[in-house]
Design an enzyme around this catalytic site. Structure first.
Site, PDB file in Angstrom:
ATOM      1  N   PHE A   1     -11.528   2.884  -7.603  1.00 58.12           N
ATOM      2  CA  PHE A   1     -11.749   2.987  -9.046  1.00 58.12           C
ATOM      3  C   PHE A   1     -10.703   2.254  -9.874  1.00 58.12           C
ATOM      4  CE2 PHE A   1      -8.586   6.388  -8.619  1.00 58.12           C
ATOM      5  CZ  PHE A   1      -7.857   6.235  -9.783  1.00 58.12           C
TER       6      PHE A   1
ATOM      7  N   CYS B   1      -1.968   0.963  -6.401  1.00 55.40           N
ATOM      8  CA  CYS B   1      -1.478   1.063  -5.024  1.00 55.40           C
ATOM      9  C   CYS B   1      -0.114   0.423  -4.898  1.00 55.40           C
ATOM     10  CB  CYS B   1      -2.462   0.423  -4.065  1.00 55.40           C
ATOM     11  SG  CYS B   1      -2.532  -1.349  -4.242  1.00 55.40           S
TER      12      CYS B   1
ATOM     13  N   SER C   1      -8.509   4.726  -0.414  1.00 56.65           N
ATOM     14  CA  SER C   1      -7.461   5.611   0.096  1.00 56.65           C
ATOM     15  C   SER C   1      -7.363   5.498   1.622  1.00 56.65           C
ATOM     16  CB  SER C   1      -7.784   7.046  -0.317  1.00 56.65           C
ATOM     17  OG  SER C   1      -9.040   7.410   0.202  1.00 56.65           O
TER      18      SER C   1
ATOM     19  N   GLU D   1       0.666  10.465  -1.194  1.00 61.62           N
ATOM     20  CA  GLU D   1       0.420   9.496  -2.271  1.00 61.62           C
ATOM     21  C   GLU D   1      -0.127  10.292  -3.458  1.00 61.62           C
ATOM     22  OE1 GLU D   1      -2.978   6.835  -2.089  1.00 61.62           O
ATOM     23  OE2 GLU D   1      -1.863   5.269  -3.135  1.00 61.62           O
TER      24      GLU D   1
ATOM     25  N   GLU E   1     -17.876   5.078  -7.770  1.00 66.12           N
ATOM     26  CA  GLU E   1     -18.883   5.792  -8.570  1.00 66.12           C
ATOM     27  C   GLU E   1     -18.285   6.308  -9.877  1.00 66.12           C
ATOM     28  OE1 GLU E   1     -17.375   6.508  -5.775  1.00 66.12           O
ATOM     29  OE2 GLU E   1     -17.898   8.503  -5.006  1.00 66.12           O
ATOM     30  N   ARG E   2     -16.934   6.263  -9.991  1.00 69.72           N
ATOM     31  CA  ARG E   2     -16.321   6.816 -11.205  1.00 69.72           C
ATOM     32  C   ARG E   2     -16.334   5.838 -12.365  1.00 69.72           C
ATOM     33  NH1 ARG E   2     -11.219   8.514  -7.844  1.00 69.72           N
ATOM     34  NH2 ARG E   2     -12.207   9.975  -6.438  1.00 69.72           N
TER      35      ARG E   2
HETATM   36  P1  NAD Z   1     -11.357   6.352  -2.424  1.00 73.86           P
HETATM   37  O1  NAD Z   1     -10.934   6.124  -1.019  1.00 73.86           O
HETATM   38  O2  NAD Z   1     -11.656   7.739  -2.849  1.00 73.86           O
HETATM   39  O3  NAD Z   1     -12.695   5.502  -2.746  1.00 73.86           O
HETATM   40  C1  NAD Z   1     -12.764   4.126  -2.490  1.00 73.86           C
HETATM   41  C2  NAD Z   1     -14.218   3.740  -2.247  1.00 73.86           C
HETATM   42  O4  NAD Z   1     -14.703   4.413  -1.092  1.00 73.86           O
HETATM   43  C3  NAD Z   1     -15.144   4.124  -3.396  1.00 73.86           C
HETATM   44  O5  NAD Z   1     -16.068   3.082  -3.585  1.00 73.86           O
HETATM   45  C4  NAD Z   1     -15.801   5.394  -2.904  1.00 73.86           C
HETATM   46  O6  NAD Z   1     -17.112   5.547  -3.393  1.00 73.86           O
HETATM   47  C5  NAD Z   1     -15.831   5.213  -1.407  1.00 73.86           C
HETATM   48  N1  NAD Z   1     -15.650   6.476  -0.666  1.00 73.86           N
HETATM   49  C6  NAD Z   1     -14.952   7.578  -1.074  1.00 73.86           C
HETATM   50  N2  NAD Z   1     -14.970   8.511  -0.093  1.00 73.86           N
HETATM   51  C7  NAD Z   1     -15.668   7.992   0.934  1.00 73.86           C
HETATM   52  C8  NAD Z   1     -16.000   8.462   2.235  1.00 73.86           C
HETATM   53  N3  NAD Z   1     -15.632   9.669   2.657  1.00 73.86           N
HETATM   54  N4  NAD Z   1     -16.720   7.665   3.050  1.00 73.86           N
HETATM   55  C9  NAD Z   1     -17.103   6.426   2.638  1.00 73.86           C
HETATM   56  N5  NAD Z   1     -16.810   5.926   1.418  1.00 73.86           N
HETATM   57  C10 NAD Z   1     -16.093   6.686   0.575  1.00 73.86           C
HETATM   58  O7  NAD Z   1     -10.237   5.691  -3.356  1.00 73.86           O
HETATM   59  P2  NAD Z   1     -10.142   5.739  -4.939  1.00 73.86           P
HETATM   60  O8  NAD Z   1      -9.715   7.105  -5.354  1.00 73.86           O
HETATM   61  O9  NAD Z   1     -11.342   5.148  -5.550  1.00 73.86           O
HETATM   62  O10 NAD Z   1      -8.947   4.694  -5.182  1.00 73.86           O
HETATM   63  C11 NAD Z   1      -7.592   5.037  -5.084  1.00 73.86           C
HETATM   64  C12 NAD Z   1      -7.047   4.712  -3.713  1.00 73.86           C
HETATM   65  O11 NAD Z   1      -7.197   3.326  -3.423  1.00 73.86           O
HETATM   66  C13 NAD Z   1      -5.537   4.968  -3.631  1.00 73.86           C
HETATM   67  O12 NAD Z   1      -5.251   5.541  -2.391  1.00 73.86           O
HETATM   68  C14 NAD Z   1      -4.945   3.582  -3.760  1.00 73.86           C
HETATM   69  O13 NAD Z   1      -3.652   3.441  -3.209  1.00 73.86           O
HETATM   70  C15 NAD Z   1      -5.948   2.766  -3.007  1.00 73.86           C
HETATM   71  N6  NAD Z   1      -5.885   1.353  -3.362  1.00 73.86           N
HETATM   72  C16 NAD Z   1      -5.492   0.485  -2.397  1.00 73.86           C
HETATM   73  C17 NAD Z   1      -5.401  -0.866  -2.703  1.00 73.86           C
HETATM   74  C18 NAD Z   1      -4.981  -1.851  -1.652  1.00 73.86           C
HETATM   75  O14 NAD Z   1      -4.895  -3.047  -1.943  1.00 73.86           O
HETATM   76  N7  NAD Z   1      -4.754  -1.411  -0.417  1.00 73.86           N
HETATM   77  C19 NAD Z   1      -5.710  -1.324  -3.977  1.00 73.86           C
HETATM   78  C20 NAD Z   1      -6.121  -0.397  -4.928  1.00 73.86           C
HETATM   79  C21 NAD Z   1      -6.217   0.951  -4.603  1.00 73.86           C
END
Ligand code: NAD
Length: 493
Positions: free
Chosen positions: A147, A279, A224, A378, A174-175
């Site tokens: 998101f 991140c 995440s 985190e 989705e958010r």
């Molecule tokens: P999230 O893991 O909750 O969701 C990321 C994506 O995965 C979304 O599109 C979501 O719909 C989908 N998703 C969520 N749960 C799922 C599941 N159980 N199975 C399959 N798909 C699923 O992350 P978030 O809250 O949207 O974003 C924040 C996280 O992203 C933080 O941990 C942040 O550090 C990380 N992040 C990492 C980077 C990087 O470059 N590594 C960059 C930005 C954000």
């Protein structure tokens, strides 16, 4: 109320119902976003599959030229996208603007993707035989994004894939899906053929369908750590290419000789920008030696001046968190800090804000130690922890002990120690007097340990390996008079 549908084969589909998108600054609904059915996911993959042969045959330089056209279109739509990001994610105007600007940079830099392609040609490896590695795109790539960068990360993921000749199905968070959806519309009307870039909306079920789909060859995930790990395992067990990037816990080491005002400015900027929802945010300052008290005072003084509030107001510096749950989860770490033995120096739960949004003011917790949840988890919010260390070596060990090896920074005037930091610290991105070492796009970006479930990179030359596959070609143009049958295994003779 605005309704947001999927974008498949160059068409925006009407959306009747779905999930509510809420403005984090007000808590009020801004849109209804569709949730894809399995048949809609399959349609998007089929559209990408159908578009692949002609897009991949376009040639590297033609696609690079298209990237420049997309860049121009994104530049024109900059302010529109900024407004969507502010309304759905709650980023401040300045920060949302910076996000879109960096997405524009990506497209400009991908115009020189050909210079990263590399490849090898070895003439005359045997009598009259030449050998070469030839790169090919892989096919349909599913790009799943988080998101917190609804423009930049989908642009990075899809532009890398597209420039290399692949076609894409994007699945935004989705958010806050509207910015990604609008982005796909803009890029498609600027020169991408139908089906080359598609967007499907929804949550886990959509991701599972994409990872399982036989026509999805590559899965590029950013989010995440637990989800990144699960997707890597699920994709690899289906023999797909998966690069999955997870969360971060970034340490900023301040050595006793550092300029403490410079360090305090950097720590505040990197910890509280985007309300800590990056991140690459600095979430831990490691104060080395006796500077701890002075540094904490300087950080605390700066916090008092930060303006938390409506992200659409130009003067606001810290906006809301993405959901009420996030705000409550992060606030609970402040509630339990004292019982863990830490000391809350600035408590964001006290910050007065207007409206019903999900605000938590900039918070500072001192005397955090490795092993406390404040250090191991985190948080992804505006909470900066300060850990005290007696030596450079202890600071290095604290970072090494954390499972998320994302970014690490050092603030010092000692070149020798800065050099040792680069050699010894366990992290993928390193800053020397730079708190957020997020590189330009022609350098690699990934991470170490539980931050990256892949050997390839999210962007930069190291991303080419994920988005292409190679064939090794051995070629000979023999004289037909010298041919003979020879059943022995070929040697170089
Ligand atoms: P999230 O893991 O909750 O969701 C990321 C994506 O995965 C979304 O599109 C979501 O719909 C989908 N998703 C969520 N749960 C799922 C599941 N159980 N199975 C399959 N798909 C699923 O992350 P978030 O809250 O949207 O974003 C924040 C996280 O992203 C933080 O941990 C942040 O550090 C990380 N992040 C990492 C980077 C990087 O470059 N590594 C960059 C930005 C954000």
């Amino acid at each position: 109320m605005k309704h947001v549908g999927h974008f498949i084969a160059g068409e925006l589909l009407p959306a009747d119902d779905g999930s509510q998108i809420l403005n984090p600054a007000s808590g009020k609904p801004t849109a209804i976003a569709a949730i894809a059915t399995p048949a809609e996911v399959d349609r998007a993959v089929a559209a990408a599959r159908a578009a692949f042969p002609s897009w991949s045959a376009q040639g590297l330089q033609n696609r690079a030229t298209v990237m420049l056209e997309l860049r121009g279109a994104l530049q024109k739509a900059r302010d529109e996208l900024v407004d969507i990001v502010v309304a759905e994610l709650g980023k401040t105007l300045a920060d949302a603007g910076a996000e879109v600007d960096r997405a524009i940079e990506v497209l400009g830099q991908l115009a020189s993707v050909g210079s990263w392609y590399g490849g090898a040609f070895s003439p005359g490896v045997s009598r009259g035989v030449d050998a070469m590695e030839v790169r090919f795109p892989i096919g349909v790539v599913a790009a799943i994004s988080p998101f917190n960068f609804p423009v930049l990360i989908p642009v990075v993921q899809s532009a890398m894939a597209l420039a290399c000749g692949n076609t894409v199905v994007l699945k935004p968070s989705e958010r806050d899906p509207s910015a990604t959806l609008r982005l796909a519309e803009i890029l498609s009307s600027a020169g991408l053929p139908k089906g080359v870039l598609n967007v499907v909306l929804g949550g886990k079920a959509i991701v599972d369908r994409l990872v399982d789909h036989p026509d999805v060859v590559g899965v590029s995930f950013v989010g995440s750590t637990p989800v990144a790990k699960a997707i890597r395992i699920a994709g690899v067990s289906r023999n797909k290419r998966v690069q999955a990037f997870g969360g971060g816990k970034n340490h900023m080491v301040v050595l006793p000789d550092a300029d403490l005002d410079l360090a305090a400015d950097a720590a505040v900027s990197a910890a509280y920008g985007a309300a800590g929802q990056r991140c690459m945010a600095v979430s831990v300052v490691v104060a080395v030696g006796t500077i701890g008290d002075a540094l904490v005072r300087k950080i605390r003084d700066r916090l008092a001046k930060l303006r938390t509030g409506d992200p659409a107001e130009p003067a606001t510096e810290v906006g809301p968190l993405i959901t009420a749950d996030s705000r409550d989860r992060i606030a609970s770490y402040l509630a339990s800090a004292a019982s863990q033995g830490a000391c809350v120096v600035a408590d964001g739960r006290d910050v007065p804000t207007k409206g019903e949004g999900w605000f938590l003011g900039p918070s500072l917790v001192d005397h955090v130690r490795p092993g406390m949840a404040l250090h191991s988890d985190e948080l992804f919010g505006p909470v900066l922890s300060v850990v005290r260390a007696t030596s450079f070596e202890e600071a290095i060990a604290i970072i090494a002990g954390h499972p998320l090896g994302n970014g690490a920074a050092i603030f010092t005037n000692d070149g020798g120690l800065a050099r040792r930091f680069v050699d010894e610290v366990e992290a993928g991105q390193i800053g020397i007097n730079v708190p957020i070492p997020f590189p330009v796009f022609f350098h690699n970006f990934a991470g170490w340990k539980d931050r990256a479930f892949t050997e390839t990179k999210l962007f930069g030359p190291g991303a080419i390996a994920f988005h292409t596959r190679t064939k090794t070609v051995s070629a000979r143009w023999p004289d037909s008079n010298s041919t003979k049958v020879d059943l022995a295994f070929p040697t170089a003779k």
